[in-house]
Design a protein around this motif. Structure first.
Motif, PDB file in Angstrom:
ATOM      1  N   LYS A 189     -63.447   7.797 -12.278  1.00  0.00           N
ATOM      2  CA  LYS A 189     -63.332   7.282 -13.499  1.00  0.00           C
ATOM      3  C   LYS A 189     -64.209   6.005 -14.083  1.00  0.00           C
ATOM      4  O   LYS A 189     -64.545   5.794 -15.087  1.00  0.00           O
ATOM      5  CB  LYS A 189     -62.124   7.295 -14.091  1.00  0.00           C
ATOM      6  CG  LYS A 189     -61.059   8.359 -14.210  1.00  0.00           C
ATOM      7  CD  LYS A 189     -59.841   8.177 -14.683  1.00  0.00           C
ATOM      8  CE  LYS A 189     -58.968   9.372 -14.558  1.00  0.00           C
ATOM      9  NZ  LYS A 189     -57.469   8.982 -14.860  1.00  0.00           N
ATOM     10  N   ASP A 241     -60.094  -3.543 -18.224  1.00  0.00           N
ATOM     11  CA  ASP A 241     -59.566  -1.876 -18.122  1.00  0.00           C
ATOM     12  C   ASP A 241     -58.572  -1.732 -19.411  1.00  0.00           C
ATOM     13  O   ASP A 241     -57.418  -1.712 -19.249  1.00  0.00           O
ATOM     14  CB  ASP A 241     -58.829  -1.903 -16.797  1.00  0.00           C
ATOM     15  CG  ASP A 241     -58.267  -0.480 -16.673  1.00  0.00           C
ATOM     16  OD1 ASP A 241     -58.494   0.513 -17.425  1.00  0.00           O
ATOM     17  OD2 ASP A 241     -57.272  -0.278 -15.879  1.00  0.00           O
ATOM     18  N   LYS A 242     -59.080  -1.448 -20.505  1.00  0.00           N
ATOM     19  CA  LYS A 242     -58.589  -1.493 -21.726  1.00  0.00           C
ATOM     20  C   LYS A 242     -57.567  -0.159 -21.785  1.00  0.00           C
ATOM     21  O   LYS A 242     -56.441  -0.343 -22.297  1.00  0.00           O
ATOM     22  CB  LYS A 242     -59.387  -1.337 -22.890  1.00  0.00           C
ATOM     23  CG  LYS A 242     -60.095  -2.428 -23.351  1.00  0.00           C
ATOM     24  CD  LYS A 242     -59.158  -3.623 -23.596  1.00  0.00           C
ATOM     25  CE  LYS A 242     -60.006  -4.758 -23.984  1.00  0.00           C
ATOM     26  NZ  LYS A 242     -59.066  -5.988 -24.073  1.00  0.00           N
ATOM     27  N   ASP A 243     -57.817   1.052 -21.150  1.00  0.00           N
ATOM     28  CA  ASP A 243     -56.780   2.089 -21.147  1.00  0.00           C
ATOM     29  C   ASP A 243     -55.909   2.155 -19.976  1.00  0.00           C
ATOM     30  O   ASP A 243     -55.423   3.114 -19.876  1.00  0.00           O
ATOM     31  CB  ASP A 243     -57.618   3.322 -21.219  1.00  0.00           C
ATOM     32  CG  ASP A 243     -58.716   3.670 -20.029  1.00  0.00           C
ATOM     33  OD1 ASP A 243     -58.565   2.877 -18.906  1.00  0.00           O
ATOM     34  OD2 ASP A 243     -59.435   4.600 -19.835  1.00  0.00           O
ATOM     35  N   SER A 244     -55.894   1.112 -19.149  1.00  0.00           N
ATOM     36  CA  SER A 244     -55.183   0.948 -17.969  1.00  0.00           C
ATOM     37  C   SER A 244     -55.023   2.224 -17.045  1.00  0.00           C
ATOM     38  O   SER A 244     -53.779   2.450 -16.625  1.00  0.00           O
ATOM     39  CB  SER A 244     -53.520   0.498 -18.604  1.00  0.00           C
ATOM     40  OG  SER A 244     -53.398  -0.564 -19.377  1.00  0.00           O
ATOM     41  N   ASP A 245     -56.250   2.405 -16.654  1.00  0.00           N
ATOM     42  CA  ASP A 245     -56.262   3.583 -15.823  1.00  0.00           C
ATOM     43  C   ASP A 245     -56.648   3.495 -14.351  1.00  0.00           C
ATOM     44  O   ASP A 245     -57.155   4.239 -13.625  1.00  0.00           O
ATOM     45  CB  ASP A 245     -57.030   4.757 -16.320  1.00  0.00           C
ATOM     46  CG  ASP A 245     -58.705   4.410 -16.223  1.00  0.00           C
ATOM     47  OD1 ASP A 245     -58.804   3.212 -16.008  1.00  0.00           O
ATOM     48  OD2 ASP A 245     -59.536   5.304 -16.620  1.00  0.00           O
ATOM     49  N   SER A 262     -64.583   1.713 -16.877  1.00  0.00           N
ATOM     50  CA  SER A 262     -65.480   2.648 -17.392  1.00  0.00           C
ATOM     51  C   SER A 262     -66.484   1.998 -17.857  1.00  0.00           C
ATOM     52  O   SER A 262     -66.595   0.748 -17.985  1.00  0.00           O
ATOM     53  CB  SER A 262     -64.858   3.761 -18.458  1.00  0.00           C
ATOM     54  OG  SER A 262     -64.789   2.624 -19.862  1.00  0.00           O
ATOM     55  N   GLN A 283     -68.068   2.285 -20.618  1.00  0.00           N
ATOM     56  CA  GLN A 283     -67.924   1.533 -21.823  1.00  0.00           C
ATOM     57  C   GLN A 283     -67.134   0.285 -21.752  1.00  0.00           C
ATOM     58  O   GLN A 283     -67.297  -0.551 -22.708  1.00  0.00           O
ATOM     59  CB  GLN A 283     -67.015   2.678 -22.714  1.00  0.00           C
ATOM     60  CG  GLN A 283     -67.894   3.950 -23.299  1.00  0.00           C
ATOM     61  CD  GLN A 283     -67.715   4.928 -22.377  1.00  0.00           C
ATOM     62  OE1 GLN A 283     -67.390   4.917 -20.980  1.00  0.00           O
ATOM     63  NE2 GLN A 283     -68.299   6.335 -22.455  1.00  0.00           N
ATOM     64  N   GLU A 284     -66.008   0.317 -21.219  1.00  0.00           N
ATOM     65  CA  GLU A 284     -65.234  -0.967 -20.989  1.00  0.00           C
ATOM     66  C   GLU A 284     -66.084  -1.933 -20.145  1.00  0.00           C
ATOM     67  O   GLU A 284     -65.987  -3.065 -20.670  1.00  0.00           O
ATOM     68  CB  GLU A 284     -64.371  -0.822 -19.902  1.00  0.00           C
ATOM     69  CG  GLU A 284     -62.790   0.283 -20.884  1.00  0.00           C
ATOM     70  CD  GLU A 284     -61.947   0.746 -19.826  1.00  0.00           C
ATOM     71  OE1 GLU A 284     -60.911   1.238 -20.275  1.00  0.00           O
ATOM     72  OE2 GLU A 284     -62.082   0.985 -18.609  1.00  0.00           O
ATOM     73  N   HIS A 328     -49.958  -8.006 -19.733  1.00  0.00           N
ATOM     74  CA  HIS A 328     -49.080  -7.073 -19.689  1.00  0.00           C
ATOM     75  C   HIS A 328     -47.822  -7.480 -20.308  1.00  0.00           C
ATOM     76  O   HIS A 328     -47.458  -8.934 -20.199  1.00  0.00           O
ATOM     77  CB  HIS A 328     -48.695  -6.519 -18.421  1.00  0.00           C
ATOM     78  CG  HIS A 328     -50.016  -5.724 -18.116  1.00  0.00           C
ATOM     79  ND1 HIS A 328     -51.058  -5.008 -18.800  1.00  0.00           N
ATOM     80  CD2 HIS A 328     -50.579  -5.501 -16.694  1.00  0.00           C
ATOM     81  CE1 HIS A 328     -51.930  -4.776 -17.924  1.00  0.00           C
ATOM     82  NE2 HIS A 328     -51.761  -4.854 -16.546  1.00  0.00           N
TER      83      HIS A 328
END
Length: 210
Positions: free
Chosen positions: A46, A77-81, A85, A87-88, A115
């Motif tokens: 990803k 890592d804005k989407d916390s995966d 990415s 874009q990030e 967090h």
């Protein structure tokens, strides 16, 4: 083929990231894929994992603090995966390199609370200050001394006296004294490093590696 893949990435990213010109967004995308040693648009994962990202922070931006490098990764890592990415990557670098003072303030606050609730607790302040001091002089690490520094920090920044630092507290303190922006550890590159990075990447279009 690569140009078509680039265009597909550059256009949508440029619409959401206003601090870079399209040509600069293209350079940052190329660098992202160069660092991952992949053709543009082709990824088997990803994005950039934590170890690769830490390598970037260390080798390109001169960061050395493990805890803070991890925290910066999680803020990018804005989407916390657990991957940054493309874009990030571009969005994060827009704050890193050219963020307005308010953006940098929000970024640092996110790094520090990381967090959980949106405030910096006494425990987190203790951990960050202890970590920061141990980086500077490991032999002088002293819990009592760190506790004193925590008390001083809270006294200076906890405006509503609730034993923790909210964003409103942080903003008020930092606007009063800009040196407090990275009070709990360096998490932004300095101006000289940013200029060096931009010169290499945007003028050399970009180098294959650092």
């Amino acid at each position: 083929m690569e140009q078509r893949a680039l265009r597909k990435l550059v256009d949508p990213i440029s619409k959401t990231v206003k601090s870079f010109k399209k040509s600069e967004v293209e350079c940052l995308i190329r660098l992202f894929y160069n660092l991952l040693e992949r053709p543009v648009g082709k990824l088997t994962t990803k994005g950039m994992d934590q170890n690769t990202f830490r390598g970037v922070l260390h080798n390109i931006f001169g960061m050395t603090d493990d805890m803070l490098m991890n925290r910066v990764f999680f803020v990018f890592d804005k989407d916390s995966d657990n991957y940054v990415s493309v874009q990030e990557w571009v969005k994060g670098l827009s704050v890193f390199l050219r963020g307005a003072f308010e953006e940098k303030m929000k970024f640092c606050f996110e790094v520090y609370y990381l967090h959980g609730e949106c405030y910096i607790s006494r425990e987190k302040i203790f951990d960050m200050l202890k970590n920061s001091l141990s980086q500077q002089s490991p032999e002088e690490e002293n819990d009592e001394g760190v506790k004193e520094l925590v008390d001083i920090s809270l006294k200076k920044m906890d405006y509503d006296n609730d034993g923790k630092i909210s964003f409103a507290d942080f903003e008020k303190a930092v606007k009063k004294d800009r040196l407090l922006l990275e009070v709990f550890g360096p998490c932004l590159p300095d101006a000289k490093t940013c200029l060096h990075f931009e010169t290499l990447v945007f003028k050399n279009n970009p180098p294959a590696s650092f």
